[in-house]
Design a protein around this motif. Structure first.
Motif, PDB file in Angstrom:
ATOM      1  N   PRO A  42      -9.184  -9.589   8.996  1.00 40.83           N
ATOM      2  CA  PRO A  42      -7.890  -9.282   8.391  1.00 40.83           C
ATOM      3  C   PRO A  42      -7.882  -9.549   6.884  1.00 40.83           C
ATOM      4  CG  PRO A  42      -7.783 -11.359   9.563  1.00 40.83           C
ATOM      5  CD  PRO A  42      -9.133 -10.781   9.845  1.00 40.83           C
ATOM      6  N   VAL A  43      -7.233  -8.652   6.137  1.00 37.01           N
ATOM      7  CA  VAL A  43      -7.103  -8.778   4.688  1.00 37.01           C
ATOM      8  C   VAL A  43      -5.662  -9.146   4.372  1.00 37.01           C
ATOM      9  CG1 VAL A  43      -7.281  -7.549   2.491  1.00 37.01           C
ATOM     10  CG2 VAL A  43      -8.949  -7.132   4.275  1.00 37.01           C
ATOM     11  N   ILE A  44      -5.466 -10.169   3.523  1.00 37.29           N
ATOM     12  CA  ILE A  44      -4.125 -10.591   3.134  1.00 37.29           C
ATOM     13  C   ILE A  44      -3.966 -10.465   1.625  1.00 37.29           C
ATOM     14  CG2 ILE A  44      -3.813 -12.167   5.072  1.00 37.29           C
ATOM     15  CD1 ILE A  44      -4.472 -14.457   3.079  1.00 37.29           C
ATOM     16  N   ARG A  45      -2.741 -10.404   1.170  1.00 36.62           N
ATOM     17  CA  ARG A  45      -2.437 -10.297  -0.252  1.00 36.62           C
ATOM     18  C   ARG A  45      -2.306 -11.687  -0.843  1.00 36.62           C
ATOM     19  NH1 ARG A  45       3.167  -8.710  -2.915  1.00 36.62           N
ATOM     20  NH2 ARG A  45       2.471  -8.071  -4.960  1.00 36.62           N
ATOM     21  N   GLU A  46      -3.120 -11.993  -1.852  1.00 36.26           N
ATOM     22  CA  GLU A  46      -3.048 -13.287  -2.522  1.00 36.26           C
ATOM     23  C   GLU A  46      -2.091 -13.242  -3.703  1.00 36.26           C
ATOM     24  OE1 GLU A  46      -6.929 -14.642  -3.622  1.00 36.26           O
ATOM     25  OE2 GLU A  46      -7.211 -15.603  -1.685  1.00 36.26           O
ATOM     26  N   ALA A  47      -2.158 -12.179  -4.477  1.00 34.11           N
ATOM     27  CA  ALA A  47      -1.300 -11.988  -5.646  1.00 34.11           C
ATOM     28  C   ALA A  47      -1.164 -10.484  -5.864  1.00 34.11           C
ATOM     29  CB  ALA A  47      -1.911 -12.666  -6.866  1.00 34.11           C
ATOM     30  N   VAL A  48      -0.461 -10.104  -6.926  1.00 32.34           N
ATOM     31  CA  VAL A  48      -0.280  -8.688  -7.211  1.00 32.34           C
ATOM     32  C   VAL A  48      -1.637  -8.070  -7.515  1.00 32.34           C
ATOM     33  CG1 VAL A  48       0.806  -7.009  -8.735  1.00 32.34           C
ATOM     34  CG2 VAL A  48       2.028  -9.071  -8.087  1.00 32.34           C
ATOM     35  N   GLY A  49      -2.087  -7.167  -6.673  1.00 30.70           N
ATOM     36  CA  GLY A  49      -3.347  -6.471  -6.883  1.00 30.70           C
ATOM     37  C   GLY A  49      -4.588  -7.209  -6.421  1.00 30.70           C
ATOM     38  N   ILE A  50      -4.452  -8.413  -5.860  1.00 27.49           N
ATOM     39  CA  ILE A  50      -5.607  -9.168  -5.381  1.00 27.49           C
ATOM     40  C   ILE A  50      -5.463  -9.367  -3.880  1.00 27.49           C
ATOM     41  CG2 ILE A  50      -6.909 -11.316  -5.533  1.00 27.49           C
ATOM     42  CD1 ILE A  50      -5.849 -11.587  -8.393  1.00 27.49           C
ATOM     43  N   TRP A  51      -6.455  -8.884  -3.141  1.00 26.01           N
ATOM     44  CA  TRP A  51      -6.472  -8.952  -1.692  1.00 26.01           C
ATOM     45  C   TRP A  51      -7.713  -9.720  -1.263  1.00 26.01           C
ATOM     46  CZ3 TRP A  51      -2.410  -6.621   0.947  1.00 26.01           C
ATOM     47  CH2 TRP A  51      -1.583  -5.827   0.163  1.00 26.01           C
ATOM     48  N   ALA A  52      -7.601 -10.548  -0.228  1.00 26.00           N
ATOM     49  CA  ALA A  52      -8.724 -11.360   0.222  1.00 26.00           C
ATOM     50  C   ALA A  52      -8.853 -11.294   1.735  1.00 26.00           C
ATOM     51  CB  ALA A  52      -8.544 -12.807  -0.208  1.00 26.00           C
ATOM     52  N   CYS A  53     -10.114 -11.297   2.186  1.00 27.17           N
ATOM     53  CA  CYS A  53     -10.401 -11.320   3.615  1.00 27.17           C
ATOM     54  C   CYS A  53     -10.303 -12.760   4.100  1.00 27.17           C
ATOM     55  CB  CYS A  53     -11.797 -10.765   3.871  1.00 27.17           C
ATOM     56  SG  CYS A  53     -12.285 -10.853   5.606  1.00 27.17           S
ATOM     57  N   LYS A  54      -9.627 -12.966   5.221  1.00 29.64           N
ATOM     58  CA  LYS A  54      -9.492 -14.314   5.777  1.00 29.64           C
ATOM     59  C   LYS A  54     -10.778 -14.786   6.445  1.00 29.64           C
ATOM     60  CE  LYS A  54      -5.386 -15.584   7.465  1.00 29.64           C
ATOM     61  NZ  LYS A  54      -4.226 -15.595   8.377  1.00 29.64           N
ATOM     62  N   LYS A  55     -11.596 -13.846   6.888  1.00 28.74           N
ATOM     63  CA  LYS A  55     -12.788 -14.202   7.641  1.00 28.74           C
ATOM     64  C   LYS A  55     -13.995 -14.490   6.736  1.00 28.74           C
ATOM     65  CE  LYS A  55     -15.419 -12.523  11.604  1.00 28.74           C
ATOM     66  NZ  LYS A  55     -15.584 -11.398  12.535  1.00 28.74           N
ATOM     67  N   CYS A  56     -14.317 -13.546   5.839  1.00 30.89           N
ATOM     68  CA  CYS A  56     -15.525 -13.709   5.025  1.00 30.89           C
ATOM     69  C   CYS A  56     -15.240 -14.143   3.585  1.00 30.89           C
ATOM     70  CB  CYS A  56     -16.345 -12.423   5.022  1.00 30.89           C
ATOM     71  SG  CYS A  56     -15.566 -11.033   4.176  1.00 30.89           S
ATOM     72  N   GLY A  57     -13.976 -14.102   3.155  1.00 31.38           N
ATOM     73  CA  GLY A  57     -13.626 -14.551   1.817  1.00 31.38           C
ATOM     74  C   GLY A  57     -13.801 -13.501   0.723  1.00 31.38           C
ATOM     75  N   LEU A  58     -14.122 -12.266   1.075  1.00 28.11           N
ATOM     76  CA  LEU A  58     -14.299 -11.194   0.105  1.00 28.11           C
ATOM     77  C   LEU A  58     -12.987 -10.922  -0.613  1.00 28.11           C
ATOM     78  CD1 LEU A  58     -16.127  -8.792  -0.955  1.00 28.11           C
ATOM     79  CD2 LEU A  58     -14.982  -7.442   0.795  1.00 28.11           C
ATOM     80  N   LYS A  59     -13.022 -10.811  -1.941  1.00 27.27           N
ATOM     81  CA  LYS A  59     -11.828 -10.482  -2.713  1.00 27.27           C
ATOM     82  C   LYS A  59     -11.934  -9.048  -3.199  1.00 27.27           C
ATOM     83  CE  LYS A  59     -10.236 -14.946  -4.077  1.00 27.27           C
ATOM     84  NZ  LYS A  59      -9.624 -15.732  -5.116  1.00 27.27           N
ATOM     85  N   ILE A  60     -10.825  -8.321  -3.091  1.00 29.53           N
ATOM     86  CA  ILE A  60     -10.767  -6.906  -3.442  1.00 29.53           C
ATOM     87  C   ILE A  60      -9.623  -6.706  -4.429  1.00 29.53           C
ATOM     88  CG2 ILE A  60     -10.483  -4.567  -2.544  1.00 29.53           C
ATOM     89  CD1 ILE A  60     -11.205  -5.746   0.233  1.00 29.53           C
ATOM     90  N   ALA A  61      -9.878  -5.915  -5.470  1.00 34.67           N
ATOM     91  CA  ALA A  61      -8.818  -5.529  -6.396  1.00 34.67           C
ATOM     92  C   ALA A  61      -8.233  -4.212  -5.901  1.00 34.67           C
ATOM     93  CB  ALA A  61      -9.362  -5.368  -7.802  1.00 34.67           C
ATOM     94  N   GLY A  62      -6.919  -4.183  -5.780  1.00 38.34           N
ATOM     95  CA  GLY A  62      -6.254  -2.985  -5.298  1.00 38.34           C
ATOM     96  C   GLY A  62      -4.976  -2.765  -6.072  1.00 38.34           C
ATOM     97  N   THR A  63      -4.063  -2.023  -5.489  1.00 34.92           N
ATOM     98  CA  THR A  63      -2.770  -1.812  -6.132  1.00 34.92           C
ATOM     99  C   THR A  63      -1.835  -2.946  -5.723  1.00 34.92           C
ATOM    100  OG1 THR A  63      -1.982  -0.435  -4.313  1.00 34.92           O
ATOM    101  CG2 THR A  63      -3.097   0.686  -6.107  1.00 34.92           C
ATOM    102  N   ALA A  64      -0.626  -2.930  -6.240  1.00 36.59           N
ATOM    103  CA  ALA A  64       0.307  -4.017  -6.010  1.00 36.59           C
ATOM    104  C   ALA A  64       0.687  -4.175  -4.537  1.00 36.59           C
ATOM    105  CB  ALA A  64       1.561  -3.819  -6.843  1.00 36.59           C
ATOM    106  N   TYR A  65       0.824  -3.057  -3.832  1.00 36.44           N
ATOM    107  CA  TYR A  65       1.324  -3.112  -2.465  1.00 36.44           C
ATOM    108  C   TYR A  65       0.335  -2.652  -1.418  1.00 36.44           C
ATOM    109  CZ  TYR A  65       5.608  -3.512  -5.130  1.00 36.44           C
ATOM    110  OH  TYR A  65       6.558  -3.897  -6.032  1.00 36.44           O
TER     111      TYR A  65
END
Length: 69
Positions: A42-65
């Motif tokens: 599962p991927v959760i939103r940490e901040a505006v445009g920053i998404w992180a995987c709860k399982k492996c810790g991968l951080k992804i830059a995306g859009t705000a929502y």
């Protein structure tokens, strides 16, 4: 009788219909389930445009929502 929408329950008749519809679209978009592209966790939103995987810790830059992969 119109069907009640639970997303707009707290807003009531305030702010106008256009703003309430936009809020509903963003709310539904943010509450969708997302999967990590690497591990499928599962991927959760940490901040505006920053998404992180709860399982492996991968951080992804995306859009705000949403995550645009």
């Amino acid at each position: 009788m119109a069907k009640k929408q639970t997303t707009l329950k707290g807003l009531g008749p305030r702010y106008g219909i256009k703003i309430r519809k936009q809020f509903t679209q963003v709310h539904h978009l943010m509450k969708q389930k997302r999967k990590c592209p690497e591990c499928g966790g599962p991927v959760i939103r940490e901040a505006v445009g920053i998404w992180a995987c709860k399982k492996c810790g991968l951080k992804i830059a995306g859009t705000a929502y949403d995550v645009k992969l």
